[in-house]
Design an enzyme around this catalytic site. Structure first.
Site, PDB file in Angstrom:
ATOM      1  N   HIS A 150       8.031  55.449 106.841  1.00  0.00           N
ATOM      2  CA  HIS A 150       7.382  55.981 105.638  1.00  0.00           C
ATOM      3  C   HIS A 150       7.970  57.352 105.333  1.00  0.00           C
ATOM      4  CE1 HIS A 150       4.272  57.422 102.862  1.00  0.00           C
ATOM      5  NE2 HIS A 150       4.354  58.567 103.534  1.00  0.00           N
ATOM      6  N   LYS A 178       6.751  53.207 111.753  1.00  0.00           N
ATOM      7  CA  LYS A 178       5.689  52.215 111.684  1.00  0.00           C
ATOM      8  C   LYS A 178       5.650  51.338 112.946  1.00  0.00           C
ATOM      9  CE  LYS A 178       5.630  52.164 106.612  1.00  0.00           C
ATOM     10  NZ  LYS A 178       5.525  51.314 105.399  1.00  0.00           N
ATOM     11  N   ARG A 195      15.676  51.555 106.482  1.00  0.00           N
ATOM     12  CA  ARG A 195      14.904  50.348 106.190  1.00  0.00           C
ATOM     13  C   ARG A 195      15.791  49.108 106.245  1.00  0.00           C
ATOM     14  NH1 ARG A 195      10.777  52.872 101.623  1.00  0.00           N
ATOM     15  NH2 ARG A 195       9.005  53.121 103.042  1.00  0.00           N
ATOM     16  N   PHE A 205      -1.526  43.539  98.086  1.00  0.00           N
ATOM     17  CA  PHE A 205      -0.876  43.540  99.401  1.00  0.00           C
ATOM     18  C   PHE A 205      -1.569  44.444 100.415  1.00  0.00           C
ATOM     19  CE2 PHE A 205       1.543  46.745  96.903  1.00  0.00           C
ATOM     20  CZ  PHE A 205       1.438  47.844  97.729  1.00  0.00           C
ATOM     21  N   GLU A 232      -0.359  64.421 102.780  1.00  0.00           N
ATOM     22  CA  GLU A 232      -0.143  63.520 103.915  1.00  0.00           C
ATOM     23  C   GLU A 232      -0.041  64.288 105.228  1.00  0.00           C
ATOM     24  OE1 GLU A 232       1.923  59.910 101.347  1.00  0.00           O
ATOM     25  OE2 GLU A 232       3.196  61.074 102.697  1.00  0.00           O
ATOM     26  N   ARG A 278      13.810  60.183 101.664  1.00  0.00           N
ATOM     27  CA  ARG A 278      13.661  58.918 100.914  1.00  0.00           C
ATOM     28  C   ARG A 278      15.016  58.204 100.816  1.00  0.00           C
ATOM     29  NH1 ARG A 278       8.487  57.012  99.283  1.00  0.00           N
ATOM     30  NH2 ARG A 278       9.444  56.103  97.439  1.00  0.00           N
ATOM     31  N   ASN A 286       8.497  47.788 107.007  1.00  0.00           N
ATOM     32  CA  ASN A 286       9.793  48.347 106.592  1.00  0.00           C
ATOM     33  C   ASN A 286      10.167  49.609 107.375  1.00  0.00           C
ATOM     34  OD1 ASN A 286       7.850  49.904 105.439  1.00  0.00           O
ATOM     35  ND2 ASN A 286       8.598  49.781 103.339  1.00  0.00           N
ATOM     36  N   TYR A 342      -3.305  55.675 102.538  1.00  0.00           N
ATOM     37  CA  TYR A 342      -2.734  54.809 101.492  1.00  0.00           C
ATOM     38  C   TYR A 342      -3.714  54.630 100.331  1.00  0.00           C
ATOM     39  CZ  TYR A 342       1.462  53.200 104.072  1.00  0.00           C
ATOM     40  OH  TYR A 342       2.686  53.105 104.688  1.00  0.00           O
ATOM     41  N   THR A 369      11.965  50.566  99.215  1.00  0.00           N
ATOM     42  CA  THR A 369      10.842  49.953  99.945  1.00  0.00           C
ATOM     43  C   THR A 369      11.196  48.624 100.624  1.00  0.00           C
ATOM     44  OG1 THR A 369       9.438  50.953  98.251  1.00  0.00           O
ATOM     45  CG2 THR A 369       8.406  49.344  99.705  1.00  0.00           C
TER      46      THR A 369
HETATM   47  P1  IDP Z   1       7.197  53.384  99.700  1.00  0.00           P
HETATM   48  O1  IDP Z   1       6.766  53.297 101.153  1.00  0.00           O
HETATM   49  O2  IDP Z   1       8.654  53.042  99.535  1.00  0.00           O
HETATM   50  O3  IDP Z   1       6.812  54.699  99.045  1.00  0.00           O
HETATM   51  P2  IDP Z   1       4.963  52.178  98.268  1.00  0.00           P
HETATM   52  O4  IDP Z   1       5.067  51.473  96.962  1.00  0.00           O
HETATM   53  O5  IDP Z   1       4.320  53.527  98.281  1.00  0.00           O
HETATM   54  O6  IDP Z   1       6.438  52.223  98.909  1.00  0.00           O
HETATM   55  O7  IDP Z   1       4.164  51.199  99.245  1.00  0.00           O
HETATM   56  C1  IDP Z   1       3.651  51.661 100.483  1.00  0.00           C
HETATM   57  C2  IDP Z   1       3.941  50.624 101.549  1.00  0.00           C
HETATM   58  O8  IDP Z   1       3.243  49.400 101.235  1.00  0.00           O
HETATM   59  C3  IDP Z   1       5.409  50.193 101.631  1.00  0.00           C
HETATM   60  O9  IDP Z   1       6.198  51.064 102.420  1.00  0.00           O
HETATM   61  C4  IDP Z   1       5.292  48.815 102.250  1.00  0.00           C
HETATM   62  O10 IDP Z   1       5.038  48.915 103.654  1.00  0.00           O
HETATM   63  C5  IDP Z   1       4.037  48.274 101.590  1.00  0.00           C
HETATM   64  N1  IDP Z   1       4.307  47.513 100.341  1.00  0.00           N
HETATM   65  C6  IDP Z   1       4.672  48.023  99.130  1.00  0.00           C
HETATM   66  N2  IDP Z   1       4.799  47.052  98.203  1.00  0.00           N
HETATM   67  C7  IDP Z   1       4.477  45.897  98.833  1.00  0.00           C
HETATM   68  C8  IDP Z   1       4.420  44.528  98.385  1.00  0.00           C
HETATM   69  O11 IDP Z   1       4.670  44.189  97.205  1.00  0.00           O
HETATM   70  N3  IDP Z   1       4.065  43.594  99.339  1.00  0.00           N
HETATM   71  C9  IDP Z   1       3.767  43.943 100.624  1.00  0.00           C
HETATM   72  N4  IDP Z   1       3.808  45.209 101.091  1.00  0.00           N
HETATM   73  C10 IDP Z   1       4.167  46.189 100.205  1.00  0.00           C
HETATM   74 MG    MG Z   2       4.908  55.482  98.686  1.00  0.00          MG
END
Ligand code: IDP
Ligand code: MG
Length: 139
Positions: free
Chosen positions: A117, A11, A104, A59, A128, A87, A114, A51, A93
């Site tokens: 991805h 990212k 992360r 968010f 994807e 993962r 973070n 996304y 996350t």
């Molecule tokens: P992941 O990347 O671990 O699969 P997802 O729930 O798919 O997590 O969320 C996608 C991306 O959105 C996350 O990697 C993070 O950058 C962002 N994100 C997820 N949850 C939140 C939140 O509660 N607040 C702000 N950003 C979030």
């Molecule tokens: Mg995800």
């Protein structure tokens, strides 16, 4: 065990912070091989298509902003059980909750920024990869 491909992103903030080399080193150290690599500055449309499941979440605007901050590195990586293993190597996350030693935890700035991805399932990985790569770009 099965040989799988998964889709990964370094990212924008992780690139700005100078962590590209360390993240790619981790990919190689874990025995993954790279089959696609592209550096792109994304736009709103590409981010929205990628996304999709998050577009209506509170968010989303922050997530979109974070992905527009600078270029990203898009990667297709292959290895045994690559989807789950990547993962695990990334960590959960939220960098603050991710296990010590995960990418992360080491390189993430906050919940949104973070560092990396990774696809969460085989069907997601397939979607994807093809969102960003044509067959011509993959080796
Ligand atoms: P992941 O990347 O671990 O699969 P997802 O729930 O798919 O997590 O969320 C996608 C991306 O959105 C996350 O990697 C993070 O950058 C962002 N994100 C997820 N949850 C939140 C939140 O509660 N607040 C702000 N950003 C979030
Ligand atoms: Mg995800």
């Amino acid at each position: 065990m099965a040989l799988q491909r998964t889709f990964a992103i370094i990212k924008p903030r992780a690139i700005k912070n100078g962590h590209v080399g360390e993240i790619i080193s981790a990919i190689e150290r874990e025995g993954f091989t790279l089959h696609g690599l592209r550096m792109v500055h994304l736009n709103k449309e590409l981010i929205k298509g990628f996304y999709l499941e998050h577009v209506h979440k509170t968010f989303y605007s922050e997530l979109e902003e974070s992905m527009l901050e600078g270029p990203v590195l898009l990667m297709v990586i292959e290895g045994e059980d690559a989807i789950l293993r990547w993962r695990e190597i990334m960590g959960v996350t939220d960098p603050a909750k991710a296990a010590p030693g995960t990418l992360r935890r080491k390189f993430g700035d906050d919940l949104t920024r973070n560092a990396v991805h990774g696809s969460d399932a085989a069907s997601t990985a397939e979607r994807e990869v093809h969102h960003f790569f044509s067959a011509f770009d993959l080796v």
